[in-house]
Design a protein around this motif. Sequence first.
Motif, PDB file in Angstrom:
ATOM      1  N   ILE A   1       0.866  -1.182   0.000  1.00  0.00           N
ATOM      2  CA  ILE A   1       0.000   0.000   0.000  1.00  0.00           C
ATOM      3  C   ILE A   1       0.900   1.227   0.000  1.00  0.00           C
ATOM      4  O   ILE A   1       1.711   1.415   0.904  1.00  0.00           O
ATOM      5  CB  ILE A   1      -0.945   0.015   1.215  1.00  0.00           C
TER       6      ILE A   1
ATOM      7  N   HIS B   1      -2.924   2.174  -4.081  1.00  0.00           N
ATOM      8  CA  HIS B   1      -2.517   3.525  -3.708  1.00  0.00           C
ATOM      9  C   HIS B   1      -3.624   4.235  -2.927  1.00  0.00           C
ATOM     10  O   HIS B   1      -4.817   4.077  -3.237  1.00  0.00           O
ATOM     11  CB  HIS B   1      -2.185   4.343  -4.955  1.00  0.00           C
TER      12      HIS B   1
ATOM     13  N   VAL C   1     -10.548   1.314   4.084  1.00  0.00           N
ATOM     14  CA  VAL C   1      -9.456   0.361   3.885  1.00  0.00           C
ATOM     15  C   VAL C   1      -9.988  -1.021   3.515  1.00  0.00           C
ATOM     16  O   VAL C   1      -9.331  -1.756   2.774  1.00  0.00           O
ATOM     17  CB  VAL C   1      -8.519   0.292   5.116  1.00  0.00           C
TER      18      VAL C   1
END
Length: 359
Positions: free
Chosen positions: A256, A332, A352
Amino acid sequence: EGVRAAVSNRLSSFAPGKKSPQISASNMGWFKGQETANLIWSFATLNFPCSEMIDALSNCAALRCQTRGDAYDSDAIAKLFISQELTNTAWAMAVLQTYPKGLVDIVYQGLFGYGGPDGEVDRLRSRGMQREHVMSSLYTQMALDMEAPHLGKSLPSGYPQTWTQSTNGAKGGNKNRRETRPSDDSTSTSMLNLSSSRLQLSIGKALHRVGFDHVQEHTIGAEDIFSEDNRQIDTSAFPAEFLSIDIANLEQKVGIEVDGPVHFVTVLDDESDESGQIQSHSGRKKKGGKKVSKGGDNMVMWEFLSNGRRRINGPTAFKHRLLGHLGWRVIHVPFWEWRELKGDEAAEDKFVRDLLEEV
């Protein structure tokens, strides 16, 4: 777009096989190595594809440096390009994933002496190479190994340990080579960034809450990267590690990347330009800037909008591509999308979870 088209059109007569009595190496004084390197580097930084332009520039460079067949004159290369321009050109070609054989050959001969006269490799090795140029060449070689192995390029034996300058001064100068300009950290191509922002730490906390195992600032070393053909590189010397991932799940190889403002190019469009709008995760369309009048009607300036239209820049796109070649799945988090959540933990957790569903 206009610059790319204009340059490509002007240089179209230099394509291989074109016959023109006006074209020769002796009357191409207008073709400058510094301008060529800066132009390609600019397009790469903006992440703006320009393969036709790079091919045309490659043809011009070949005409300036070629002696016979596919051979190039090392002195001609040294007159046209300094090492900084060669490494910037190599990095730009790798970022844009465009590898014209002529320009790649010129870069590797100019930097490492491949294809040059006897003793050229040793002379360039004794001259040394600045640290940032070493980093650029490592990224370029990594890309060539993975994307253009047919070109057969490799780094010299003992690289980079025996090639690194102990000072910024060049050793063993060449009377035909222009002086290397002082290094400028603002143009660094390094992809090793080990500072954790508050934004990144906040995202890490949300990932912990939803049960996603991860580490912060995972680094990848040269020994994990280069092909078997490049094992002569001294991976234990310098640098030991040169790729990093902001947040990484090592078992699943999920990365990430937390992208702050420096990862983007802000595109300025007129308010009437509908193509200037982008769709964010929140569903709102946003723009890059607006024209405002300051100091009278005759003075029009641009005012940047912090939530405007953005495009990933070249270094960020290049890093994403290299990590993909290494088997990483990278997602991203743009800084403005996380800021829109305003610290609401429930919203952050949902964000998330949705993000992880992409991989």
